[in-house]
Design a protein around this motif. Structure first.
Motif, PDB file in Angstrom:
ATOM      1  N   ILE A  50       0.836  -1.208   0.000  1.00 36.94           N
ATOM      2  CA  ILE A  50       0.000   0.000   0.000  1.00 36.94           C
ATOM      3  C   ILE A  50       0.869   1.256   0.000  1.00 36.94           C
ATOM      4  O   ILE A  50       0.629   2.211  -0.734  1.00 36.94           O
TER       5      ILE A  50
ATOM      6  N   VAL B 174       2.501   1.776  -3.436  1.00 38.51           N
ATOM      7  CA  VAL B 174       1.531   2.310  -4.393  1.00 38.51           C
ATOM      8  C   VAL B 174       1.217   3.766  -4.053  1.00 38.51           C
ATOM      9  O   VAL B 174       1.154   4.625  -4.945  1.00 38.51           O
ATOM     10  N   SER B 175       1.048   4.047  -2.744  1.00 41.44           N
ATOM     11  CA  SER B 175       0.766   5.437  -2.342  1.00 41.44           C
ATOM     12  C   SER B 175       1.897   6.360  -2.760  1.00 41.44           C
ATOM     13  O   SER B 175       1.676   7.476  -3.217  1.00 41.44           O
TER      14      SER B 175
ATOM     15  N   LEU C 111       0.960  12.337  -8.647  1.00 39.44           N
ATOM     16  CA  LEU C 111       0.051  13.460  -8.383  1.00 39.44           C
ATOM     17  C   LEU C 111       0.786  14.789  -8.469  1.00 39.44           C
ATOM     18  O   LEU C 111       0.315  15.753  -9.054  1.00 39.44           O
TER      19      LEU C 111
ATOM     20  N   THR D 299      -0.147   7.897   6.278  1.00 42.12           N
ATOM     21  CA  THR D 299      -0.602   6.595   5.774  1.00 42.12           C
ATOM     22  C   THR D 299       0.263   5.486   6.360  1.00 42.12           C
ATOM     23  O   THR D 299      -0.248   4.426   6.757  1.00 42.12           O
TER      24      THR D 299
ATOM     25  N   VAL E 188       2.110  15.757  -0.066  1.00 45.13           N
ATOM     26  CA  VAL E 188       2.212  14.327  -0.378  1.00 45.13           C
ATOM     27  C   VAL E 188       3.054  13.612   0.671  1.00 45.13           C
ATOM     28  O   VAL E 188       2.702  12.520   1.123  1.00 45.13           O
TER      29      VAL E 188
ATOM     30  N   LEU F  61       1.785   6.900  -6.464  1.00 45.29           N
ATOM     31  CA  LEU F  61       0.649   7.782  -6.779  1.00 45.29           C
ATOM     32  C   LEU F  61       0.951   9.212  -6.366  1.00 45.29           C
ATOM     33  O   LEU F  61       0.642  10.168  -7.072  1.00 45.29           O
TER      34      LEU F  61
END
Lengths: 268, 256
Positions: free
Chosen positions: B2, B5-6, B13, B234, B227, B9
């Motif tokens: 996770i 991937v975060s 972004l 996260t 981010v 991303l």
């Protein structure tokens, strides 16, 4: 408990009526500025006083209620539709579809919700007209709010997938889409409806938080969130307590929604 | 996975955002052409520089993390202590009036945006951790109550009661072990709640933590900071969930 539910329904009805017909009680438009009456106290002319630009707080509150009460359910509907679509695919087909969908759900659920929204909101231009910021805010909420509902719907669909009725329908030669639309979706309709009603207050509160931080709907369009931004000058609340009207209204609406929709069963 | 991937991303972004490396006034709808290159560039994520503070992002995060950790952990502990005590008391006594009062309290707190709770705490002269506690409590209390109540009427608890065991002994030795899995799961879920609450609370209380940093970064479109902060939070969430899963496995097995 039933009394709480009834009172919640009454409060909601009154607020909806206020948002629909409240403008009858005031002669001002929500964006009309009366600079000579800036920060006016409540009077027969300005029922809840005027803000620092001389705009009538009452007419802004009526319009804000209308905007929030219209767009929060629409956004919840969008998010629920997205959740239903993903949950249906994942639960019904299983395999790789399910794995990808579950991975996406885990990803969305692991990201702190408000930080995710803040990041996504900041990616888009902040200085936008009111209606555009309204669309951006609520579409973002719908985009970021589907994961929890999809997880619940997926579990329910997976439970239904191998039920005798579905096996029989499949044996009759129905296509997957037809099966999902005509047999699975009606079976999970109560769960989908529950997800919708859970999301409405969540989106109302999130819009309020974003608005209060200056990252929600842009001026001059009012929303319950951006009207709360006045509370950042909390030192003024003691001398102008009518500034709290949007906060009180929001709390009443959200609490009523909780009591009417789901809050009471847990305790019975 | 996770987190990876975060991270990808997040980098995408930053690079894909309209007007990356341009000021707000110069924004147009063109997308950046070199997004894949940006993913490889080391200044994209953790070694990036804040656009509004003109300082390394990790330095900013390091300076502010302590404030957030302090207020979030204190708020979380206070919320849990209060919710646990109230839930245990209500599950054991089952007074209707108390139940309705706590339903109303938790329902009312649940209906107030965290930003407004922060303002109320400021008005009352309370620290930011009090607002975080007020956000976490109503989200934890009903589930905690249900977890404990589900174990109160189990046959072995009734048997223990009929043998004349003390209430505290019954609670800690017979009721709590049955509820521990659910409680640990809830504890892990409530950590991102507390972290999420820190954003509006710190922004409004002018507390120099990560929440305030993220808020200012959002207003200034400082995406590298945003981010990185989101990714770190996260990571905390994922680690908390992982630890809770491990604890549930261990304690659940022992309780069984």
């Amino acid at each position: 408990m039933r009394m709480l539910r009834t009172s919640g329904a009454v409060v909601l009805a009154v607020v909806v009526l206020l948002s629909l017909f409240g403008s009858v009680l005031t002669e001002h438009r929500y964006d009309a500025q009366y600079r000579e009456h800036a920060n006016a106290t409540p009077s027969h002319k300005f029922l809840l006083g005027a803000d620092e630009l001389g705009r009538d707080r009452f007419s802004r509150l009526v319009e804000a209620t209308r905007v929030s009460l219209l767009f929060a359910p629409v956004t919840a509907l969008l998010a629920t539709m997205l959740a239903s679509f993903i949950g249906l695919m994942a639960g019904f087909w299983g395999g790789w579809t399910d794995r990808i969908a579950r991975g996406s759900m885990d990803l969305f659920l692991s990201l702190p919700w408000i930080f995710l929204l803040l990041t996504l909101r900041a990616l888009l231009p902040l200085n936008t007209p009111g209606w555009k910021s309204l669309l951006i805010t609520f579409l973002l909420l719908a985009f970021a709010g589907w994961a929890y509902g999809a997880r619940v719907i997926r579990v329910n669909v997976a439970g239904l997938r191998d039920s005798p009725a579905i096996i029989q329908a499949r044996a009759c030669g129905l296509t997957d889409w037809r099966l999902m639309w005509s047999h699975i979706l009606p079976g999970v309709r109560p769960v989908v409806a529950a997800q919708f009603w859970i999301l409405v207050p969540v989106f109302l509160l999130t819009e309020a938080n974003l608005g209060m931080l200056g990252l929600g709907i842009s001026e001059p369009m009012p929303s319950l969130g951006n009207m709360l931004a006045d509370l950042q000058n909390y030192q003024k609340i003691a001398e102008a307590p009518w500034m709290l009207a949007p906060a009180i209204l929001l709390v009443l609406v959200v609490a009523s929604l909780h009591f009417v929709v789901s809050g009471t069963e847990t305790w019975e | 996975m996770i987190l990876t991937v975060s991270g990808l991303l997040g980098a995408a972004l930053i690079r894909f955002s309209p007007g990356y490396s341009a000021s707000e006034r110069q924004l147009d709808s063109r997308l950046s052409r070199s997004s894949l290159e940006a993913l490889r560039r080391e200044e994209t994520l953790f070694n990036g520089t804040s656009r509004i503070y003109k300082r390394p992002v990790m330095q900013l995060v390091g300076e502010r993390a302590a404030t957030t950790i302090r207020s979030v952990s204190l708020g979380w502990i206070v919320a849990w202590a209060f919710a646990f005590a109230l839930a245990a008391l209500l599950a054991a006594r089952r007074r209707m009036v108390a139940l309705v009062a706590s339903t109303l309290l938790s329902g009312a707190l649940l209906s107030v945006p965290s930003a407004v709770l922060a303002t109320i705490c400021l008005l009352l002269g309370l620290p930011p951790s009090a607002a975080i506690a007020a956000v976490v409590f109503p989200r934890v209390f009903p589930y905690l109550y249900e977890q404990i109540r589900a174990n109160v009427d189990l046959p072995h608890v009734t048997m223990a009661r009929s043998r004349g065991l003390e209430n505290s002994r019954i609670f800690f030795w017979h009721i709590l072990p049955g509820a521990v899995s659910g409680i640990l799961g809830l504890a892990a879920v409530s950590i991102p709640l507390a972290l999420g609450a820190s954003l509006p609370v710190e922004a409004l209380a002018d507390s120099p933590g990560l929440g305030q940093l993220a808020w200012r970064a959002a207003l200034g479109r400082d995406l590298p900071v945003l981010v990185v902060v989101t990714l770190l939070l996260t990571a905390v969430t994922v680690i908390a969930n992982l630890l809770s899963d491990i604890a549930i496995d261990r304690l659940g097995a022992r309780a069984r």
